[in-house]
Design a protein around this motif. Structure first.
Motif, PDB file in Angstrom:
ATOM      1  N   ASP B  53     -31.202  43.719 -13.362  1.00 22.33           N
ATOM      2  CA  ASP B  53     -30.219  43.259 -11.576  1.00 22.33           C
ATOM      3  C   ASP B  53     -28.739  43.375 -11.662  1.00 22.33           C
ATOM      4  N   LYS B  54     -27.491  44.003 -11.169  1.00 20.16           N
ATOM      5  CA  LYS B  54     -26.509  43.780 -10.587  1.00 20.16           C
ATOM      6  C   LYS B  54     -26.500  42.173 -10.132  1.00 20.16           C
ATOM      7  N   ALA B  55     -27.553  41.750  -9.253  1.00 19.07           N
ATOM      8  CA  ALA B  55     -27.628  40.440  -9.257  1.00 19.07           C
ATOM      9  C   ALA B  55     -27.633  39.403 -10.517  1.00 19.07           C
ATOM     10  N   ALA B  56     -28.551  40.054 -11.310  1.00 18.20           N
ATOM     11  CA  ALA B  56     -28.742  39.566 -12.139  1.00 18.20           C
ATOM     12  C   ALA B  56     -27.429  38.619 -12.964  1.00 18.20           C
ATOM     13  N   LEU B  57     -26.555  40.134 -13.687  1.00 15.43           N
ATOM     14  CA  LEU B  57     -25.504  39.853 -14.383  1.00 15.43           C
ATOM     15  C   LEU B  57     -24.771  38.762 -13.358  1.00 15.43           C
ATOM     16  N   LEU B  58     -24.772  38.694 -11.679  1.00 13.42           N
ATOM     17  CA  LEU B  58     -23.828  37.683 -11.543  1.00 13.42           C
ATOM     18  C   LEU B  58     -24.382  36.911 -11.614  1.00 13.42           C
ATOM     19  N   GLU B  59     -25.448  36.777 -11.997  1.00 15.46           N
ATOM     20  CA  GLU B  59     -26.090  34.943 -11.725  1.00 15.46           C
ATOM     21  C   GLU B  59     -25.854  34.678 -12.864  1.00 15.46           C
ATOM     22  N   ALA B  60     -25.626  34.962 -14.036  1.00 14.12           N
ATOM     23  CA  ALA B  60     -25.899  34.608 -14.968  1.00 14.12           C
ATOM     24  C   ALA B  60     -23.866  34.159 -14.732  1.00 14.12           C
ATOM     25  N   VAL B  61     -22.615  34.340 -14.593  1.00 15.31           N
ATOM     26  CA  VAL B  61     -21.418  34.075 -14.661  1.00 15.31           C
ATOM     27  C   VAL B  61     -21.655  33.496 -13.580  1.00 15.31           C
ATOM     28  N   ALA B  62     -21.711  33.029 -12.846  1.00 14.80           N
ATOM     29  CA  ALA B  62     -22.081  32.385 -11.638  1.00 14.80           C
ATOM     30  C   ALA B  62     -22.684  31.338 -12.364  1.00 14.80           C
ATOM     31  N   SER B  63     -23.633  30.696 -13.584  1.00 14.28           N
ATOM     32  CA  SER B  63     -24.172  30.107 -14.435  1.00 14.28           C
ATOM     33  C   SER B  63     -22.717  29.228 -15.416  1.00 14.28           C
ATOM     34  N   VAL B  64     -22.291  30.346 -15.905  1.00 13.28           N
ATOM     35  CA  VAL B  64     -21.076  29.739 -16.832  1.00 13.28           C
ATOM     36  C   VAL B  64     -20.051  29.256 -15.596  1.00 13.28           C
ATOM     37  N   GLY B  65     -19.749  29.521 -14.655  1.00 10.22           N
ATOM     38  CA  GLY B  65     -18.865  28.483 -14.208  1.00 10.22           C
ATOM     39  C   GLY B  65     -19.725  27.148 -13.249  1.00 10.22           C
ATOM     40  N   PHE B  66     -20.946  27.028 -12.646  1.00  9.18           N
ATOM     41  CA  PHE B  66     -21.544  25.937 -12.709  1.00  9.18           C
ATOM     42  C   PHE B  66     -21.381  24.227 -13.898  1.00  9.18           C
ATOM     43  N   ARG B  67     -21.845  25.687 -15.204  1.00 13.28           N
ATOM     44  CA  ARG B  67     -21.788  24.511 -16.818  1.00 13.28           C
ATOM     45  C   ARG B  67     -20.298  24.065 -17.071  1.00 13.28           C
ATOM     46  N   GLU B 122     -32.465  29.690 -14.481  1.00 11.74           N
ATOM     47  CA  GLU B 122     -31.021  29.932 -14.788  1.00 11.74           C
ATOM     48  C   GLU B 122     -30.116  29.107 -14.820  1.00 11.74           C
ATOM     49  N   LEU B 123     -29.735  29.863 -13.262  1.00 12.30           N
ATOM     50  CA  LEU B 123     -28.699  29.570 -12.088  1.00 12.30           C
ATOM     51  C   LEU B 123     -29.234  28.479 -11.436  1.00 12.30           C
ATOM     52  N   GLN B 124     -30.421  28.245 -10.933  1.00 14.18           N
ATOM     53  CA  GLN B 124     -30.829  27.313 -10.806  1.00 14.18           C
ATOM     54  C   GLN B 124     -30.211  26.219 -11.344  1.00 14.18           C
ATOM     55  N   GLN B 125     -30.774  25.758 -12.563  1.00 16.34           N
ATOM     56  CA  GLN B 125     -30.270  24.677 -13.363  1.00 16.34           C
ATOM     57  C   GLN B 125     -28.879  24.366 -13.760  1.00 16.34           C
ATOM     58  N   ALA B 126     -28.128  25.765 -13.529  1.00 18.97           N
ATOM     59  CA  ALA B 126     -26.793  25.293 -13.718  1.00 18.97           C
ATOM     60  C   ALA B 126     -26.132  24.154 -12.777  1.00 18.97           C
ATOM     61  N   ALA B 127     -26.873  24.983 -11.573  1.00 17.02           N
ATOM     62  CA  ALA B 127     -25.819  24.125  -9.855  1.00 17.02           C
ATOM     63  C   ALA B 127     -26.724  22.844  -9.884  1.00 17.02           C
ATOM     64  N   GLN B 128     -28.082  22.616 -10.232  1.00 22.74           N
ATOM     65  CA  GLN B 128     -28.277  21.757 -10.161  1.00 22.74           C
ATOM     66  C   GLN B 128     -27.810  20.475 -11.160  1.00 22.74           C
ATOM     67  N   GLY B 129     -27.496  20.827 -11.843  1.00 22.02           N
ATOM     68  CA  GLY B 129     -26.623  20.618 -13.911  1.00 22.02           C
ATOM     69  C   GLY B 129     -25.105  19.655 -13.058  1.00 22.02           C
ATOM     70  N   ALA B 130     -24.701  20.532 -12.178  1.00 20.09           N
ATOM     71  CA  ALA B 130     -23.260  20.504 -11.610  1.00 20.09           C
ATOM     72  C   ALA B 130     -23.097  19.179 -10.666  1.00 20.09           C
ATOM     73  N   PHE B 131     -24.042  19.629 -10.037  1.00 17.74           N
ATOM     74  CA  PHE B 131     -24.407  18.349  -8.442  1.00 17.74           C
ATOM     75  C   PHE B 131     -24.288  17.071  -8.967  1.00 17.74           C
ATOM     76  N   GLN B 132     -25.686  17.349 -10.408  1.00 21.25           N
ATOM     77  CA  GLN B 132     -26.511  16.296 -10.664  1.00 21.25           C
ATOM     78  C   GLN B 132     -25.252  14.792 -11.404  1.00 21.25           C
ATOM     79  N   SER B 133     -24.022  15.640 -12.084  1.00 25.03           N
ATOM     80  CA  SER B 133     -22.976  15.440 -12.324  1.00 25.03           C
ATOM     81  C   SER B 133     -22.734  14.621 -11.683  1.00 25.03           C
TER      82      SER B 133
END
Lengths: 203, 203
Positions: B53-67, B122-133
DNA sequence: ACCTGAACACCGTTCAAGT
DNA sequence: ACCTGAACACCGTTCAAGT
């Protein structure tokens, strides 16, 4: 009656209402101007008599949101005329409930779709009004000697940030509650208020 | 070299990079998948080999941010191994600077365009990782007896909300600073940290 | 396996024309 | 003054076809 109104001067407001309703159904992202127009019973070109842009319509919707927040803040003041702490708590809770109720408007107000700096006067004023209604609470707390006397603008900003950040999480974050779970929202709001007032530090 | 890479396995990452760059130029709102594809030197249909999706690409970008945020938080921990307060301050400042630097990624991560609840792993984990840190910092503060012992998750949430709310204001709010005015950002971050630690209340 | 070209339905916006 | 209908350039997505 309602329908005929649309065609003698109220199209502008009708479009705003329709947009809010459609946003509630499938999100800001998927909202198209053509859809709003059709749903309001009017041609795709008609909105352009009332809004310069799609963006201008969205700004109008965001303004509605900011005015609502200002009203809630004022209400919180009147409810506890002598207790800035309770004013803050009530204002925060109201904001959170609004965010849970109308997540898409909150998303629009801050998320994107509206810029808040290159925007029309209506939105500019609505946003400032909301901010200042919060500043008034803080100021009163300072003048009564219960709040710290740091720079008013920055304290307001930090306070707003806390509540707003929380509402973002509620509205579209990882912890969107089971359809407006009022008890959970209250618990979160109370915790945030306490933390805001007392801080993280052990005394 | 870089260009030829695009056509033997790295298109996925190339699209992410291109999207980030284009977002920086004209915002998430005006970002089209076709534009990303063209700018990466590939047909409009090519991205669909790598993103649903377009949404899937955006999710990948958001993941970069969370990491990125997770990394900053970890860095803050290592920099002040024995002082949870300073860890919090450093983490907050890093977040704020990131928001000023890449406002569009922050807007994407929270604003809309990515849902954070119906999203890929991918995004789920990236977001949780940021929160947990961040939770780790708070937890350490509790176990050392310097932070209050309220519910860890909620304290983390409130802390995150404060910093995030502020960064939203910085990134796209009324007080977007004159192109990454580093001094102003530091002042705001320090004030927010102090308020977070000590609270609004006069002691 | 990965990419292209053409196609479909939809979008924002404009503008001459209608009432 | 306010609205329509048709048009333009653009978009997300799909799919047969190419290598």
């Amino acid at each position: 009656m309602t329908k005929s109104n649309y065609h003698h001067g109220d199209l502008r407001n009708s479009l705003i209402d329709t947009a809010i309703q459609l946003m509630g159904e499938h999100g800001v992202t998927r909202l198209s101007l053509r859809e709003v127009a059709k749903s309001a019973g009017v041609s795709s070109a008609a909105p352009y008599r009332h809004f310069r842009d799609k963006a201008a319509l969205l700004e109008a919707v965001a303004s509605v949101g900011f005015r609502r927040i200002e009203k809630e803040n004022s209400g919180a003041c009147e409810k506890f005329p002598d207790d800035p702490c309770e004013q803050l708590r009530a204002a925060g809770l109201a904001y959170l409930h609004f965010a849970a109720e109308e997540p898409e408007i909150i998303a629009l107000m801050f998320g994107r779709g509206v810029s808040l700096e290159n925007c029309g006067d209506e939105l500019q004023q609505a946003a400032q009004g909301a901010f200042q209604s919060l500043a008034r609470i803080i100021e009163k707390g300072q003048s009564r000697g219960v709040f710290k006397r740091l720079e008013l603008h920055d304290m307001t900003l930090a306070t707003f940030s806390m509540v707003h950040g929380l509402s973002m999480m509620l509205a579209l974050g990882p912890l969107k509650p089971a359809q407006s779970d009022s008890a959970r929202i209250n618990a979160l709001g109370n915790l945030a208020t306490t933390m805001l007032l007392e801080g993280l530090l052990e005394r």
